[in-house]
Design a protein around this motif. Structure first.
Motif, mmCIF file in Angstrom:
data_model
loop_
_atom_site.group_PDB
_atom_site.id
_atom_site.type_symbol
_atom_site.label_atom_id
_atom_site.label_comp_id
_atom_site.label_asym_id
_atom_site.label_seq_id
_atom_site.Cartn_x
_atom_site.Cartn_y
_atom_site.Cartn_z
ATOM 1 N N HIS A 249 -9.282 7.147 -17.036
ATOM 2 C CA HIS A 249 -9.851 7.349 -15.708
ATOM 3 C C HIS A 249 -9.454 6.247 -14.714
ATOM 4 O O HIS A 249 -9.083 6.565 -13.570
ATOM 5 N N PRO A 250 -9.506 4.954 -15.079
ATOM 6 C CA PRO A 250 -9.017 3.926 -14.145
ATOM 7 C C PRO A 250 -7.526 4.073 -13.823
ATOM 8 O O PRO A 250 -7.103 3.778 -12.704
ATOM 9 N N PHE A 251 -6.735 4.528 -14.805
ATOM 10 C CA PHE A 251 -5.313 4.717 -14.554
ATOM 11 C C PHE A 251 -5.089 5.797 -13.503
ATOM 12 O O PHE A 251 -4.208 5.667 -12.639
ATOM 13 N N ILE A 252 -5.886 6.863 -13.552
ATOM 14 C CA ILE A 252 -5.789 7.930 -12.542
ATOM 15 C C ILE A 252 -6.124 7.372 -11.157
ATOM 16 O O ILE A 252 -5.478 7.707 -10.157
ATOM 17 N N ILE A 253 -7.130 6.508 -11.097
ATOM 18 C CA ILE A 253 -7.547 5.935 -9.812
ATOM 19 C C ILE A 253 -6.472 4.993 -9.261
ATOM 20 O O ILE A 253 -6.174 4.996 -8.066
ATOM 21 N N VAL A 254 -5.886 4.187 -10.142
ATOM 22 C CA VAL A 254 -4.900 3.183 -9.708
ATOM 23 C C VAL A 254 -3.617 3.834 -9.211
ATOM 24 O O VAL A 254 -2.836 3.201 -8.487
ATOM 25 N N LEU A 255 -3.374 5.089 -9.557
ATOM 26 C CA LEU A 255 -2.158 5.770 -9.098
ATOM 27 C C LEU A 255 -2.084 5.898 -7.581
ATOM 28 O O LEU A 255 -0.998 6.137 -7.023
ATOM 29 N N THR A 256 -3.220 5.736 -6.892
ATOM 30 C CA THR A 256 -3.195 5.805 -5.429
ATOM 31 C C THR A 256 -2.666 4.519 -4.796
ATOM 32 O O THR A 256 -2.297 4.516 -3.624
ATOM 33 N N VAL A 257 -2.637 3.423 -5.557
ATOM 34 C CA VAL A 257 -2.183 2.140 -4.997
ATOM 35 C C VAL A 257 -0.707 2.197 -4.592
ATOM 36 O O VAL A 257 -0.351 1.755 -3.490
ATOM 37 N N PRO A 258 0.213 2.724 -5.413
ATOM 38 C CA PRO A 258 1.608 2.819 -4.950
ATOM 39 C C PRO A 258 1.765 3.639 -3.676
ATOM 40 O O PRO A 258 2.603 3.317 -2.824
ATOM 41 N N LEU A 259 0.940 4.685 -3.522
ATOM 42 C CA LEU A 259 1.000 5.479 -2.297
ATOM 43 C C LEU A 259 0.562 4.659 -1.093
ATOM 44 O O LEU A 259 1.161 4.738 -0.017
ATOM 45 N N ALA A 260 -0.489 3.855 -1.263
ATOM 46 C CA ALA A 260 -0.967 3.009 -0.171
ATOM 47 C C ALA A 260 0.063 1.953 0.203
ATOM 48 O O ALA A 260 0.307 1.680 1.386
ATOM 49 N N VAL A 261 0.686 1.338 -0.807
ATOM 50 C CA VAL A 261 1.714 0.326 -0.538
ATOM 51 C C VAL A 261 2.906 0.951 0.180
ATOM 52 O O VAL A 261 3.450 0.378 1.138
ATOM 53 N N PHE A 262 3.304 2.142 -0.255
ATOM 54 C CA PHE A 262 4.405 2.841 0.403
ATOM 55 C C PHE A 262 4.080 3.129 1.868
ATOM 56 O O PHE A 262 4.909 2.910 2.757
ATOM 57 N N GLY A 263 2.860 3.607 2.126
ATOM 58 C CA GLY A 263 2.459 3.877 3.505
ATOM 59 C C GLY A 263 2.433 2.627 4.356
ATOM 60 O O GLY A 263 2.837 2.645 5.526
ATOM 61 N N GLY A 264 1.962 1.523 3.775
ATOM 62 C CA GLY A 264 1.940 0.267 4.525
ATOM 63 C C GLY A 264 3.331 -0.202 4.896
ATOM 64 O O GLY A 264 3.580 -0.628 6.031
ATOM 65 N N LEU A 265 4.280 -0.116 3.951
ATOM 66 C CA LEU A 265 5.656 -0.544 4.225
ATOM 67 C C LEU A 265 6.333 0.356 5.254
ATOM 68 O O LEU A 265 7.097 -0.123 6.109
ATOM 69 N N VAL A 266 6.049 1.658 5.191
ATOM 70 C CA VAL A 266 6.645 2.588 6.161
ATOM 71 C C VAL A 266 6.168 2.269 7.576
ATOM 72 O O VAL A 266 6.956 2.228 8.527
ATOM 73 N N PHE A 267 4.887 1.988 7.740
ATOM 74 C CA PHE A 267 4.360 1.704 9.074
ATOM 75 C C PHE A 267 4.802 0.323 9.572
ATOM 76 O O PHE A 267 4.895 0.104 10.776
ATOM 77 N N ILE A 268 5.051 -0.607 8.666
ATOM 78 C CA ILE A 268 5.597 -1.908 9.085
ATOM 79 C C ILE A 268 6.965 -1.706 9.740
ATOM 80 O O ILE A 268 7.252 -2.281 10.799
ATOM 81 N N LEU A 269 7.806 -0.874 9.150
ATOM 82 C CA LEU A 269 9.118 -0.595 9.725
ATOM 83 C C LEU A 269 9.000 0.269 10.978
ATOM 84 O O LEU A 269 9.732 0.056 11.956
ATOM 85 N N PHE A 270 8.074 1.212 10.965
ATOM 86 C CA PHE A 270 7.917 2.128 12.099
ATOM 87 C C PHE A 270 7.445 1.390 13.346
ATOM 88 O O PHE A 270 7.890 1.689 14.470
ATOM 89 N N LEU A 271 6.552 0.426 13.187
ATOM 90 C CA LEU A 271 6.012 -0.329 14.326
ATOM 91 C C LEU A 271 6.779 -1.617 14.585
ATOM 92 O O LEU A 271 6.293 -2.489 15.309
ATOM 93 N N ASN A 272 7.945 -1.743 13.960
ATOM 94 C CA ASN A 272 8.833 -2.897 14.195
ATOM 95 C C ASN A 272 8.137 -4.217 13.880
ATOM 96 O O ASN A 272 8.305 -5.212 14.589
ATOM 97 N N SER A 273 7.359 -4.218 12.814
ATOM 98 C CA SER A 273 6.731 -5.464 12.369
ATOM 99 C C SER A 273 7.598 -6.059 11.263
ATOM 100 O O SER A 273 8.757 -5.662 11.082
ATOM 101 N N SER A 274 7.060 -7.018 10.522
ATOM 102 C CA SER A 274 7.843 -7.683 9.481
ATOM 103 C C SER A 274 6.965 -7.898 8.248
ATOM 104 O O SER A 274 5.732 -7.916 8.334
ATOM 105 N N ILE A 275 7.632 -8.061 7.103
ATOM 106 C CA ILE A 275 6.918 -8.359 5.856
ATOM 107 C C ILE A 275 6.731 -9.869 5.790
ATOM 108 O O ILE A 275 7.656 -10.602 5.446
ATOM 109 N N ASN A 276 5.555 -10.314 6.157
ATOM 110 C CA ASN A 276 5.247 -11.736 6.154
ATOM 111 C C ASN A 276 3.986 -11.970 5.342
ATOM 112 O O ASN A 276 3.494 -11.068 4.644
#
Length: 402
Positions: A249-276
């Motif tokens: 059950h925790p493994f099923i829940i943790v599977l959403t973390v890669p999706l959240a990280v992917f979304g965060g990185l996409v919006f960093i590039l979309f809004l012309n920010s940087s990985i700092n």
């Protein structure tokens, strides 16, 4: 933009030396430049050659400006080269020449004068005006050990003018030079550090380099945040494993973390920010924010299975009932991030840090919320189908106690 406008006005003032400084978001040092690379070596002559090649290469990068080094041989210096043949013929030792110059130019306390209980040192030294003029060496005489006559020092030495360094820096007890630079608005410190590392690998790959100031802090925090991210994810997984009494059950829940990280990185590039450092901290925060939606679905599905429903109907009913709280909590988080992003329209203090945090969390929440409603139920049906009910241990204990 503001700094460039200020520089344009400052340069119009005659006989004025001034420059604007942008304070660092994270105070790791004083108002130093963000890029500070330290090159370690065995001799300063070797380091000077390397720094010349490195600075020439860095000036080809238009995103780097005000490139400087703390080692420069621009201090005028006069070297005295003793004519050993003359001094030997005239019976004058190198030691007597050195002691004479040391006394007249450096000063020497020859005695002390007492008056009314106060003691005053008597210092033997040449006049200040004569010490500033190299031609005054003709006024200095040394005594010959052979004849006892006084001989002008100008007849025994040759002058050689050359530049010398104001200071000889060391880092970790090694000879070192520090190259510093500012970066443009569209250039991140991470990109600048990678460019400097690539430059050093091309020019002097055998030399050891290290970092100072904000560059050092970024290198350390970047490496540490990967460990922190992994530990945060592991801690969250273990806590949920103890709560659900299951590792699936925790493994099923943790599977959403890669999706959240992917979304965060996409919006960093979309809004012309940087990985700092700010966006990396926001990614760690996303672990807790993104998993709460899956926890609502998985936990309620387990409760319905405890009540006797099968897994398909339990997941379907959990998604229907938890849809509203998931959307409400996610929307509240997204709306809270909008001021951080909208407030960065135009230059302002701290815009880089606010945009990095806002873009990372907003993008992570949008992607994770949308896909959680599909991924979590699907993975629950696929992985938890053969798992026991969450109260299976309690039921077995009751049966054994009867």
């Amino acid at each position: 933009i503001i700094m460039r406008q200020a520089i344009g006005k400052i340069v119009t003032v005659p006989q004025t030396l001034a420059f604007p400084i942008s304070p660092q978001a994270i105070r790791v040092s004083n108002y130093n430049k963000p890029v500070q690379m330290v090159i370690l070596g065995t001799s300063y002559e070797e380091l000077q050659k390397i720094q010349t090649d490195v600075i020439r290469k860095l000036r080809q990068n238009k995103n780097l400006f005000q490139i400087e080094s703390d080692y420069s041989r621009n201090k005028p210096e006069v070297k005295l080269l003793i004519n050993k043949n003359k001094t030997k013929d005239l019976g004058i030792s190198t030691q007597s020449i050195g002691q004479t110059l040391e006394t007249l130019y450096g000063g020497k306390t020859v005695t002390k004068f007492n008056k009314l209980g106060k003691e005053y040192p008597i210092i033997l030294q040449q006049y200040l005006d004569d010490r500033k003029d190299k031609e005054s060496l003709s006024k200095i005489f040394v005594r010959s050990e052979n004849t006892g006559s006084l001989i002008s020092l100008a007849n025994l030495v040759d002058f050689k003018e050359e530049g010398s360094a104001n200071k000889l820096s060391r880092y970790n007890r090694q000879r070192a030079v520090t190259i510093s630079a500012n970066i443009s608005e569209s250039y991140t410190l991470s990109e600048a550090i990678k460019y400097l590392e690539k430059t050093m690998s091309q020019i002097a790959p055998e030399k050891q380099i290290t970092w100072k100031g904000k560059s050092e802090e970024l290198k350390e925090t970047s490496n540490e945040l990967y460990i922190i991210f992994a530990l945060a994810l592991l801690t969250a997984y273990l806590v949920m494993a103890a709560t659900f009494n299951s590792f699936i059950h925790p493994f099923i829940i943790v599977l959403t973390v890669p999706l959240a990280v992917f979304g965060g990185l996409v919006f960093i590039l979309f809004l012309n920010s940087s990985i700092n450092i700010f966006s990396q901290i926001a990614l760690v925060i996303l672990i807790g924010i993104s998993t709460k939606n899956s926890i609502l679905i998985v936990d309620y599905s387990n409760q319905l299975r405890t009540a006797g429903k099968n897994i398909e109907s339990a997941v379907k009913e959990a998604c229907e009932l938890r849809f509203r709280p998931i959307i409400m909590t996610s929307l509240s988080t997204m709306i809270a991030m909008i001021p951080l992003i909208v407030g960065n329209i135009g230059p302002g203090a701290g815009e880089g840090s606010r945009l990095a945090v806002g873009a990372t969390i907003l993008g992570g929440m949008i992607i994770s919320t949308f896909f959680t409603l599909y991924v979590t139920p699907t993975m629950y049906l696929a992985l938890a189908r053969n798992t026991k009910r969450i109260d299976a241990v309690d039921i077995e204990l009751k049966n054994q106690l009867r």
